[in-house]
Design a protein around this motif. Structure first.
Motif, mmCIF file in Angstrom:
data_model
loop_
_atom_site.group_PDB
_atom_site.id
_atom_site.type_symbol
_atom_site.label_atom_id
_atom_site.label_comp_id
_atom_site.label_asym_id
_atom_site.label_seq_id
_atom_site.Cartn_x
_atom_site.Cartn_y
_atom_site.Cartn_z
ATOM 1 N N ASP A 238 0.854 -1.185 0.000
ATOM 2 C CA ASP A 238 0.000 0.000 0.000
ATOM 3 C C ASP A 238 0.893 1.238 0.000
ATOM 4 O OD1 ASP A 238 -1.808 2.030 0.395
ATOM 5 O OD2 ASP A 238 -2.803 1.100 2.123
ATOM 6 N N LEU A 239 0.812 2.041 -1.039
ATOM 7 C CA LEU A 239 1.634 3.242 -1.149
ATOM 8 C C LEU A 239 1.238 4.329 -0.156
ATOM 9 C CD1 LEU A 239 1.892 3.549 -5.044
ATOM 10 C CD2 LEU A 239 3.619 2.658 -3.472
ATOM 11 N N GLN A 240 0.052 4.215 0.407
ATOM 12 C CA GLN A 240 -0.428 5.176 1.404
ATOM 13 C C GLN A 240 -0.303 6.612 0.906
ATOM 14 O OE1 GLN A 240 1.859 4.094 4.916
ATOM 15 N NE2 GLN A 240 0.367 2.542 5.498
ATOM 16 N N GLY A 241 -0.735 6.814 -0.320
ATOM 17 C CA GLY A 241 -0.754 8.157 -0.890
ATOM 18 C C GLY A 241 0.527 8.613 -1.532
ATOM 19 N N LYS A 242 1.554 7.792 -1.487
ATOM 20 C CA LYS A 242 2.841 8.168 -2.102
ATOM 21 C C LYS A 242 2.768 7.998 -3.618
ATOM 22 C CE LYS A 242 5.478 6.961 2.047
ATOM 23 N NZ LYS A 242 4.314 6.509 2.846
ATOM 24 N N THR A 243 3.844 8.391 -4.293
ATOM 25 C CA THR A 243 3.891 8.402 -5.763
ATOM 26 C C THR A 243 4.917 7.392 -6.262
ATOM 27 O OG1 THR A 243 3.216 10.713 -5.884
ATOM 28 C CG2 THR A 243 4.382 9.836 -7.789
ATOM 29 N N MET A 244 4.584 6.710 -7.356
ATOM 30 C CA MET A 244 5.506 5.728 -7.938
ATOM 31 C C MET A 244 5.695 6.009 -9.425
ATOM 32 S SD MET A 244 5.415 1.557 -7.700
ATOM 33 C CE MET A 244 4.444 1.083 -9.145
ATOM 34 N N THR A 245 6.927 5.813 -9.887
ATOM 35 C CA THR A 245 7.257 5.917 -11.311
ATOM 36 C C THR A 245 8.044 4.673 -11.715
ATOM 37 O OG1 THR A 245 9.429 6.959 -11.004
ATOM 38 C CG2 THR A 245 7.502 8.430 -11.048
ATOM 39 N N PRO A 246 8.309 4.506 -13.000
ATOM 40 C CA PRO A 246 9.268 3.469 -13.387
ATOM 41 C C PRO A 246 10.596 3.704 -12.674
ATOM 42 C CG PRO A 246 8.174 4.369 -15.319
ATOM 43 C CD PRO A 246 7.790 5.245 -14.162
#
Length: 575
Positions: free
Chosen positions: A79-87
């Motif tokens: 769960d990213l808990q609102g964080k941001t992910m990119t490649p």
């Protein structure tokens, strides 16, 4: 007959059950990521709600409901808990072992004065044995808050350094790597005890210079290829320190969200080290390596056996790195017109252009990408000329060559469209603009700066991608700093208001793409990495905030909080 029919039906049912189980096992995700903003760099869906991973491969990218179809009892839920992910981010031009060794030796990147260097060396002397070499890297006189009084050709002299290190030879590389600073003991070891000539000047060495003071004595500054006068006396690195540096470089990459690394120039020993690390299961960064152009015998060996594209996607060799001029900070960049602040000097051609042409021919004939270092406008023009000659002569081998120019910092306006015309990729480190632009105008003057320096948007509009990076250890490997410089054209202190030459800013999507999909393209790897799409490698970078939407003045507050490599969490920041 009835028994036979029943047996047949039972066999079919059993086969269906086994097939169903095999299917479930095959499609069950090993990890499911959700709960934050996920930027894909996939044109068909800019963001997704969730990503499902199986092993080292992306299984699904889309809605959370769609991803949950792949959830099983053993699926790890993240769960990213609102964080941001990119490649996973790609360092498009750096020096992997330099990154590691910078963690071992004196790191001078943060020094802001000559005195700060003196203090750092003085402290290291306290823990060193007499005669033991002290090495470091990262000083840059143009970035100091103040300059010492006894400058010679814009550089400091060694006397204060020598006072604090009388019994230890010291050699400190310039941040650019294109100059070095030695103390008296190091010059004594190298046999530089006599006078070279009378009068203020420099003793010329092929492809470099030794700066002298008014009495003809070496000041301690060794520019470009003259550095070998000192460096050949520095004890070779050991197998133990090489392994230590390698491990430190892997960890530093993970801390900064870097999952792939374009290593700009490696030789035999580094190739052997990387092979050993991969065999031992320690190659936890994907390295795309350029063979060093200094070793012609090495190049000929690889031309004979051909490129190596690693089926495990860990260590690939399919390009050649040529060092064709110096750096702007040391006035080694090769210019069409003389330096504004040194009118008798044009920089250095550090590699014969005839060899550039020869390498371009050999690269095309043997399937190797050529990546040539060029900072000054003349170096860029000369290299484009040689690339063009090779392409005209070997026309049947030019499709998809993806030749590169590393840095491409200062271009004559006439040469900007030639990148697209020749299909040459500029690999540019945006953070160099942030670090160098305040003083680069003294080297080049306003006209050359405005018409041809750090021309990101003009190059992108011409139709070529830009590969971004940091040139670590010339700059810290921190990709957030380079991203910020890309979109703001400001120093890391947020100056000036509006940025330098703001029409050349990248947009945020362009900047992110330069660190992901375009960087992958620069290594022939866009089919396996650089975007979050089904079938690509499960490499991701996760941030504490959305770097694509936060206000510009908050971008530098972005931190990498997690790095996923090959479908596994390899770095997680402490809360």
């Amino acid at each position: 007959m009835k028994t036979l029919k029943q047996f047949f039906l039972l066999s079919i049912l059993l086969a269906l059950v086994l097939t169903s189980c095999a299917k479930d096992e095959k499609t069950e995700a090993s990890m499911l990521i959700y709960g934050g903003t996920i930027y894909t760099l996939d044109d068909t869906q800019e963001t997704v709600e969730a990503v499902a991973v199986k092993g080292d491969t992306i299984l699904f990218a889309g809605t959370l409901a769609g991803a949950e179809k792949f959830k099983g009892e053993s699926t790890e839920l993240l769960d990213l808990q609102g964080k941001t992910m990119t490649p996973g981010l790609i360092e498009g031009h750096g020096h992997f072992m330099g990154l590691g060794y910078n963690e071992i030796s004196l790191d001078l990147l943060g020094t802001t004065s000559y005195q700060a260097i003196i203090v750092a060396v003085e402290e290291r002397v306290k823990t060193s044995q007499p005669g033991e070499w002290i090495t470091g890297r990262g000083w840059h006189q143009s970035k100091w808050d103040s300059l010492p009084e006894d400058l010679v050709k814009g550089f400091q002299t060694h006397f204060k350094l020598s006072e604090v290190s009388p019994d230890n030879p010291v050699y400190l590389s310039h941040a650019s790597g294109h100059a070095g600073f030695a103390n008296a003991k190091a010059m004594e070891v190298a046999g530089l005890t006599g006078l070279y000539k009378e009068g203020l000047g420099a003793y010329q060495v092929e492809g470099g210079e030794i700066i002298l003071d008014a009495g003809g004595r070496p000041t301690g500054i060794f520019n470009e290829r003259a550095q070998t006068v000192i460096t050949k006396h520095i004890p070779e690195k050991t197998a133990e320190t090489d392994r230590q540096a390698f491990d430190l470089a892997v960890k530093a990459s993970h801390r900064n969200g870097i999952t792939s690394f374009h290593d700009a120039g490696i030789g035999r020993e580094t190739i052997a080290l990387f092979d050993a690390m991969q065999a031992e299961g320690k190659m936890d960064v994907r390295i795309y390596a350029m063979l060093t152009g200094w070793d012609k015998e090495l190049l000929n060996e690889w031309y004979s056996k051909g490129i190596r594209v690693d089926p495990e996607n860990r260590f690939t060799i399919r390009s050649v790195k040529l060092n064709c001029d110096g750096a702007l900070g040391s006035r080694g960049a090769w210019l069409l017109e003389p330096y504004t602040d040194r009118p008798d000097h044009f920089g250095h051609e550090t590699l014969p252009m005839e060899f550039v042409k020869e390498t371009a021919f050999n690269g095309l004939r043997n399937g190797f990408q050529v990546c040539a270092h060029a900072i000054g406008d003349r170096a860029n023009r000369e290299i484009l000329d040689r690339y063009g000659l090779a392409m005209n002569e070997v026309k049947d081998k030019t499709e998809n060559h993806r030749f590169r120019i590393e840095h491409a910092q200062h271009l004559h306006p006439d040469d900007i469209p030639r990148f697209a015309e020749l299909g040459v990729i500029p690999a540019m480190q945006a953070v160099h603009m942030s670090s160098d632009r305040p003083w680069a105008i003294d080297r080049l003057g306003e006209k050359r700066i405005k018409e041809g320096a750090y021309m990101w948007q003009d190059l992108l509009k011409s139709g070529v991608p830009i590969v971004n990076g940091t040139d670590v250890p010339v700059e810290p490997i921190n990709p957030i700093a380079s991203f910020y410089a890309s979109i703001s054209r400001k120093t890391l202190k947020g100056l000036p208001e509006g940025g330098y030459e703001p029409d050349q800013k990248m947009t945020r999507p362009q900047a992110l793409k330069s660190y992901t999909l375009d960087a992958a393209y620069g290594a022939f790897e866009e089919d396996i990495k650089g975007s979050i799409e089904v079938g690509k490698l499960a490499d991701f970078t996760i941030y504490n905030q959305d770097l694509m939407t936060v206000p510009e003045d908050k971008v530098l507050d972005t931190k990498v909080v997690m790095t996923i490599f090959d479908g596994k969490i390899v770095f997680k920041a402490e809360d």
